[in-house]
Design a protein around this motif. Structure first.
Motif: not given
Length: 123
Positions: A62-65, A70-78, A91-96
């Motif tokens: 995301l090129g984020a500085g 940290w907890t606004d991104a969660e790694v999940r597994v199926d 994180v959603q705001a930056r991605a959007d």
């Protein structure tokens, strides 16, 4: 269209020592769901280190500085162990703002090193 690519590696032993030295760090870095497996067992140091590498790789994609939680991104597994990302808040705001609509993620750990690659994609 690829918006960004991030790669990160984490020495597992060093990361585990940091978590042991600063126990509160676990809750600052990982959601409750990331800290345990589907069966409710605590995740291994290798698994947590790979998830941390994924969060670092995500920030790079995301090129984020800074400024993202940290907890606004969660790694999940199926059910078969394939990882994915669930993002909210900062994180959603930056991605959007970059038009990111899809994520591709790969995690690995071997030989004392955890690694992750994240690709952010837009339509």
């Amino acid at each position: 269209m690829i918006v960004g690519i991030g790669v990160d590696v984490v020495p597992v032993a060093r990361f585990a020592a940091t978590l042991e030295r600063t126990p509160s760090l676990r809750d600052r870095l990982f959601t409750a769901g990331e800290q345990v497996t589907a069966s409710g067992s605590p995740r291994t140091d290798e698994s947590l280190a790979a998830r941390f590498a994924a969060k670092e790789a995500l920030a790079k994609a995301l090129g984020a500085g800074g400024g993202m939680a940290w907890t606004d991104a969660e790694v999940r597994v199926d059910d078969v162990g394939r990882p994915s990302l669930a993002i909210t808040g900062t994180v959603q705001a930056r991605a959007d703002s970059l038009g990111v609509t899809r994520w591709h993620i790969s995690l690995s750990h071997d030989g004392g090193i955890a690694a992750a690659t994240v690709i952010a994609e837009a339509d």
